[in-house]
Design an enzyme around this catalytic site. Sequence first.
Site, mmCIF file in Angstrom:
data_model
loop_
_atom_site.group_PDB
_atom_site.id
_atom_site.type_symbol
_atom_site.label_atom_id
_atom_site.label_comp_id
_atom_site.label_asym_id
_atom_site.label_seq_id
_atom_site.Cartn_x
_atom_site.Cartn_y
_atom_site.Cartn_z
ATOM 1 N N LYS A 13 1.911 -56.695 -70.460
ATOM 2 C CA LYS A 13 2.506 -58.590 -70.949
ATOM 3 C C LYS A 13 2.170 -59.362 -70.562
ATOM 4 C CE LYS A 13 7.048 -57.256 -68.617
ATOM 5 N NZ LYS A 13 6.108 -56.089 -67.920
ATOM 6 N N ARG A 88 14.669 -60.071 -68.757
ATOM 7 C CA ARG A 88 14.798 -58.247 -68.255
ATOM 8 C C ARG A 88 16.137 -58.053 -67.878
ATOM 9 N NH1 ARG A 88 9.572 -59.976 -65.305
ATOM 10 N NH2 ARG A 88 8.943 -57.442 -64.714
ATOM 11 N N ARG A 127 -5.033 -52.443 -60.463
ATOM 12 C CA ARG A 127 -4.887 -54.168 -60.721
ATOM 13 C C ARG A 127 -4.836 -54.927 -59.874
ATOM 14 N NH1 ARG A 127 0.240 -56.356 -64.240
ATOM 15 N NH2 ARG A 127 1.229 -56.358 -62.206
ATOM 16 N N ARG A 160 -1.316 -57.178 -55.857
ATOM 17 C CA ARG A 160 -0.611 -57.895 -55.363
ATOM 18 C C ARG A 160 0.929 -57.310 -54.751
ATOM 19 N NH1 ARG A 160 2.117 -59.514 -61.700
ATOM 20 N NH2 ARG A 160 3.948 -58.533 -60.628
ATOM 21 N N ARG A 171 10.235 -50.486 -58.776
ATOM 22 C CA ARG A 171 10.339 -51.573 -59.928
ATOM 23 C C ARG A 171 10.309 -50.972 -61.150
ATOM 24 N NH1 ARG A 171 4.652 -54.275 -59.754
ATOM 25 N NH2 ARG A 171 5.666 -55.728 -61.677
HETATM 26 P P1 AMP Z 1 5.790 -59.810 -63.651
HETATM 27 O O1 AMP Z 1 5.219 -61.016 -62.714
HETATM 28 O O2 AMP Z 1 6.655 -59.819 -64.457
HETATM 29 O O3 AMP Z 1 5.845 -58.099 -63.478
HETATM 30 O O4 AMP Z 1 7.164 -60.152 -61.973
HETATM 31 C C1 AMP Z 1 6.688 -59.975 -61.372
HETATM 32 C C2 AMP Z 1 8.430 -59.817 -60.046
HETATM 33 O O5 AMP Z 1 8.902 -60.946 -60.230
HETATM 34 C C3 AMP Z 1 9.266 -58.767 -60.993
HETATM 35 O O6 AMP Z 1 9.123 -57.587 -60.358
HETATM 36 C C4 AMP Z 1 10.547 -59.181 -60.322
HETATM 37 O O7 AMP Z 1 11.084 -58.974 -59.154
HETATM 38 C C5 AMP Z 1 10.717 -61.097 -60.632
HETATM 39 N N1 AMP Z 1 11.076 -61.340 -61.771
HETATM 40 C C6 AMP Z 1 9.981 -61.943 -62.893
HETATM 41 N N2 AMP Z 1 11.272 -62.342 -64.380
HETATM 42 C C7 AMP Z 1 11.954 -62.200 -63.794
HETATM 43 C C8 AMP Z 1 13.339 -61.610 -64.287
HETATM 44 N N3 AMP Z 1 13.128 -61.776 -65.776
HETATM 45 N N4 AMP Z 1 14.727 -61.829 -63.505
HETATM 46 C C9 AMP Z 1 14.588 -61.279 -62.656
HETATM 47 N N5 AMP Z 1 13.540 -61.337 -61.582
HETATM 48 C C10 AMP Z 1 12.198 -61.598 -61.983
#
Ligand code: AMP
Length: 217
Positions: A13, A88, A127, A160, A171
Amino acid sequence: MIIMLLGAPGAGKGTQAVKLADILNIPHISTGDIFRANIKEGTELGKLAASYINDGKLVPDEVTVSIVEDRLRKPDCQNGAILDGFPRTIYQAEMLDKFLAGEGKKLDVVINIVIDEKEITERLSQRRVCPECKATYHLGHRPPKNGLACDNCGTEVILRDDDKPDVIQKRFKEYHESTEPLVEYYKAKGNLIESRGVNGIEQSLNNTIRALIMRNF
Ligand code: AMP
């Protein structure tokens, strides 16, 4: 135009969002990036977010929704935005619809990036990200040119915390329980398109652009 990118963790994404934002000249809004920036700066929001993120859980809805609404009110979003990783949950999606309706806007299109889960697990464990400029790499297909130094800024790229294997599994579980229902939610609204996130960035992005064109976006 407001575009949202949906997909399992590691579906690509973020990478596609950066490129689409560049092509369309609209801002890229990544809730994950906003949380990570706050974690790095040690803000109260960062401390709260870290306690969820490092355990593979979602940050609570109310916190996340208000961050995105504040961001979408900024002048640079008046011509649209690419939402990456938000909404989400169904609650977040409903709140977003309500917010956009209040602004006389709507979520124009949701791009669901579809990819095989085994492939994602491999991709996430390989990654590496630059903590400074956010560039992402894959140690196998797209490693930094010089050891672990970021090609853009020379900072050492890192794994990360939430890409560690035990957190990845959590996740995925969270994705299936909370986020996957959004596929049906947006299908019912008629604004979902699918894009295969396979064969590298270029091919995946082409799939997305093709899907957008086929739907007259
Ligand atoms: P990402 O970089 O989009 O994979 O986000 C990393 C982490 O941030 C996710 O695994 C969640 O713990 C948190 N996170 C990101 N976006 C959201 C969201 N819309 N709602 C809740 N937690 C989020």
